[in-house]
Scaffold this motif. Structure first.
Motif, PDB file in Angstrom:
ATOM      1  N   TYR A 130      -4.334  13.204  11.660  1.00  0.00           N
ATOM      2  CA  TYR A 130      -3.257  11.670  10.994  1.00  0.00           C
ATOM      3  C   TYR A 130      -2.639  11.332  12.234  1.00  0.00           C
ATOM      4  CZ  TYR A 130      -7.190  10.596   7.665  1.00  0.00           C
ATOM      5  OH  TYR A 130      -8.267  10.657   7.166  1.00  0.00           O
ATOM      6  N   PHE A 167       0.885  -1.042   0.028  1.00  0.00           N
ATOM      7  CA  PHE A 167      -0.035  -0.153  -0.079  1.00  0.00           C
ATOM      8  C   PHE A 167       0.996   1.242  -0.709  1.00  0.00           C
ATOM      9  CE2 PHE A 167      -2.092   3.383   0.642  1.00  0.00           C
ATOM     10  CZ  PHE A 167      -3.777   3.257   0.839  1.00  0.00           C
ATOM     11  N   PHE A 171      -6.456  16.274   1.555  1.00  0.00           N
ATOM     12  CA  PHE A 171      -5.667  15.816   0.795  1.00  0.00           C
ATOM     13  C   PHE A 171      -7.458  14.333   0.834  1.00  0.00           C
ATOM     14  CE2 PHE A 171      -4.548  13.162   4.820  1.00  0.00           C
ATOM     15  CZ  PHE A 171      -5.179  12.412   5.080  1.00  0.00           C
ATOM     16  N   TYR A 183      -4.905   3.134  -5.980  1.00  0.00           N
ATOM     17  CA  TYR A 183      -4.723   4.634  -5.833  1.00  0.00           C
ATOM     18  C   TYR A 183      -4.239   6.272  -5.840  1.00  0.00           C
ATOM     19  CZ  TYR A 183      -5.613   6.909  -0.888  1.00  0.00           C
ATOM     20  OH  TYR A 183      -5.921   7.361   0.408  1.00  0.00           O
ATOM     21  N   TYR A 218      -5.965  -2.801   2.302  1.00  0.00           N
ATOM     22  CA  TYR A 218      -4.394  -1.802   3.660  1.00  0.00           C
ATOM     23  C   TYR A 218      -4.139  -2.588   4.341  1.00  0.00           C
ATOM     24  CZ  TYR A 218      -3.798   2.558   6.239  1.00  0.00           C
ATOM     25  OH  TYR A 218      -3.197   3.553   6.725  1.00  0.00           O
ATOM     26  N   GLY A 261      -8.305  10.637  -1.084  1.00  0.00           N
ATOM     27  CA  GLY A 261      -8.476   9.693  -1.548  1.00  0.00           C
ATOM     28  C   GLY A 261      -9.243   8.712  -2.005  1.00  0.00           C
ATOM     29  N   THR A 316      -8.921   5.812  10.119  1.00  0.00           N
ATOM     30  CA  THR A 316      -8.031   5.005   8.901  1.00  0.00           C
ATOM     31  C   THR A 316      -9.674   4.488   8.244  1.00  0.00           C
ATOM     32  OG1 THR A 316      -7.525   2.779   9.782  1.00  0.00           O
ATOM     33  CG2 THR A 316      -5.414   4.121   9.452  1.00  0.00           C
ATOM     34  N   ARG A 320      -4.408   9.861  -4.709  1.00  0.00           N
ATOM     35  CA  ARG A 320      -4.341  10.392  -3.809  1.00  0.00           C
ATOM     36  C   ARG A 320      -3.935  12.247  -4.144  1.00  0.00           C
ATOM     37  NH1 ARG A 320      -2.157  10.378   1.762  1.00  0.00           N
ATOM     38  NH2 ARG A 320      -4.341   8.999   1.875  1.00  0.00           N
ATOM     39  N   GLY A 323     -13.980   2.455   4.177  1.00  0.00           N
ATOM     40  CA  GLY A 323     -13.189   3.267   3.829  1.00  0.00           C
ATOM     41  C   GLY A 323     -12.679   3.125   2.606  1.00  0.00           C
ATOM     42  N   THR A 324     -12.053   4.210   1.956  1.00  0.00           N
ATOM     43  CA  THR A 324     -11.365   3.667   0.266  1.00  0.00           C
ATOM     44  C   THR A 324     -10.694   3.101   1.077  1.00  0.00           C
ATOM     45  OG1 THR A 324     -12.404   5.853   0.061  1.00  0.00           O
ATOM     46  CG2 THR A 324      -9.929   4.966  -2.120  1.00  0.00           C
ATOM     47  N   ALA A 325      -9.242   3.084   1.315  1.00  0.00           N
ATOM     48  CA  ALA A 325      -8.306   2.079   1.210  1.00  0.00           C
ATOM     49  C   ALA A 325      -9.026   1.249   1.875  1.00  0.00           C
ATOM     50  CB  ALA A 325      -7.056   3.042   2.583  1.00  0.00           C
ATOM     51  N   LYS A 357     -10.033  16.029   5.699  1.00  0.00           N
ATOM     52  CA  LYS A 357      -9.433  15.036   5.791  1.00  0.00           C
ATOM     53  C   LYS A 357      -7.867  15.749   5.894  1.00  0.00           C
ATOM     54  CE  LYS A 357      -9.064  11.058   3.122  1.00  0.00           C
ATOM     55  NZ  LYS A 357      -8.912  10.018   4.220  1.00  0.00           N
TER      56      LYS A 357
HETATM   57  C1  COI Z   1      -8.255   6.013   2.175  1.00  0.00           C
HETATM   58  O1  COI Z   1      -9.010   5.477   2.931  1.00  0.00           O
HETATM   59  O2  COI Z   1      -8.667   6.426   1.273  1.00  0.00           O
HETATM   60  C2  COI Z   1      -7.487   6.828   3.345  1.00  0.00           C
HETATM   61  O3  COI Z   1      -7.239   8.428   3.151  1.00  0.00           O
HETATM   62  C3  COI Z   1      -7.164   6.842   4.891  1.00  0.00           C
HETATM   63  C4  COI Z   1      -5.784   6.343   4.759  1.00  0.00           C
HETATM   64  C5  COI Z   1      -4.969   5.961   5.998  1.00  0.00           C
HETATM   65  C6  COI Z   1      -4.999   5.736   3.596  1.00  0.00           C
END
Ligand code: COI
Length: 357
Positions: free
Chosen positions: A200, A27, A72, A138, A170, A74, A234, A140, A300-302, A195
């Motif tokens: 974090y 990841f 940010f 992914y 993840y 994701g 997360t 970002r 979550g996305t990740a 975000k």
């Molecule tokens: C996501 O799930 O996209 C995030 O930004 C969480 C991050 C901890 C990877």
């Protein structure tokens, strides 16, 4: 307007793709050949550039490093076939990023730069989108202050980037969560629903302590009463209690997750009872003791849909004897990933397809 006129594009002369194993990418360790970069100065965003991924030059006094004026997003791109890559609800990420920008005093950028920028990067780097089930590219996007000055004030210059990274899961096994009576993630009126980097950073120390005790993450409770469940940091959290899908409602302290919203919509669409409401940790533990807690998972996305094996609170644990997702989590995972991969109908209009050549 064509994307050529929006973006100044310089293609890489030597792709790095042959050095990467897209079946086992981990990841966020490898990055595709191109990135988007856009500078903000003189009161406006300048022309965005797409160029080879690589280091950026910064000065030690860069204010983002000191005061974390930074946001940010994701999102992910999914392989469908040799001609099609799917994006999943990228406009939700754009909208959330604009809310995060506002909260962190970062100038907003145009929707087209964000969405068309992602599409253009996917066009250029579509071969980086892994084909293996469970893997994806992914995406970002992030923006941060860029003034070379260590005074704590709203910056005058910024940078916006989009980088992309082939990823697998993840979490590679069910997660163990513990609450914390000592630390909190967010307070009302704070930045818990943005975000932003600091959320974090602030979670790392408590998470490290939790890890030393054998847990993977902290299940955050509200800051005022240390009673109500919030999120995992997360990912958002879901409980299935006696057949009802329950998740904390959005009241400014948790991240409004895109996967969270998709889970809620999908479960309602299937006719499953869904409750977005305050849920106390005592209710969760009692449901566990009374065999009413059918399953717990994060979204979550990740993390996608990540099964929870243990919830620990105040010396007590509820455990699940599982090596994968429970039935509800698995059904949601199957449908969401099938929609993302173009293998199931998309009744909600979540998919933006990119035709690649
Ligand atoms: C996501 O799930 O996209 C995030 O930004 C969480 C991050 C901890 C990877």
């Amino acid at each position: 307007m064509t994307t050529d006129t929006i973006f100044n594009i310089t293609k890489t002369s030597s792709s790095r793709i042959d050095n990467v194993d897209l079946d086992t990418p981990g990841f966020g360790r490898e990055f595709a050949d191109h990135m988007l970069e856009m500078e903000y100065k003189d009161g406006q965003w300048q022309q965005p550039e797409i160029k080879p991924y690589g280091p950026i030059e910064i000065t030690p006094s860069l204010n983002a490093l000191h005061y974390a004026q930074s946001v940010f997003e994701g999102t992910k791109a999914y392989y469908v076939d040799g001609e099609t890559i799917n994006l999943f609800r990228p406009e939700k990420n754009y909208e959330r990023m604009m809310r995060s920008c506002e909260r962190m005093c970062i100038p907003k950028m145009d929707r087209d730069i964000f969405i068309e920028g992602i599409k253009e990067l996917i066009q250029l780097d579509h071969q980086w989108v892994p084909q293996k089930d469970g893997n994806s590219l992914y995406i970002r996007p992030f923006a941060c202050a860029f003034d070379p000055i260590i005074s704590a004030r709203v910056a005058e210059t910024y940078r916006f980037y989009i980088i992309t990274s082939p990823v697998g899961s993840y979490y590679d096994r069910p997660v163990k969560l513990t609450t914390s009576q000592q630390y909190v993630r967010a307070v009302r009126g704070g930045v818990g629903d943005a975000k932003t980097a600091g959320n974090y950073a602030a979670s790392l120390y408590p998470a490290q302590k939790a890890k030393k005790q054998g847990f993977d993450q902290v299940l955050w409770l509200d800051a005022e009463e240390h009673t109500y469940v919030e999120e995992v940091g997360t990912m958002n959290i879901f409980f299935v209690i006696d057949g009802v899908l329950v998740t904390p409602d959005l009241r400014g302290t948790i991240l409004p997750g895109v996967t969270r919203d998709s889970v809620v919509q999908l479960a309602k669409h299937w006719g499953m009872p869904v409750e977005e409401r305050r849920i106390s940790i005592d209710e969760v533990m009692e449901a566990g003791e009374n065999d009413m807690l059918d399953e717990v998972f994060g979204a979550g996305t990740a993390a996608v849909i990540a099964p929870v094996e243990e919830v620990h609170h105040d010396g007590q644990s509820v455990t699940f004897d599982i090596d994968g997702r429970g039935p509800v989590g698995q059904k949601l995972y199957n449908r969401i990933t099938a929609i993302q991969r173009g293998q199931a109908e998309d009744p909600f209009g979540w998919i933006t397809s990119v035709k690649v050549d």
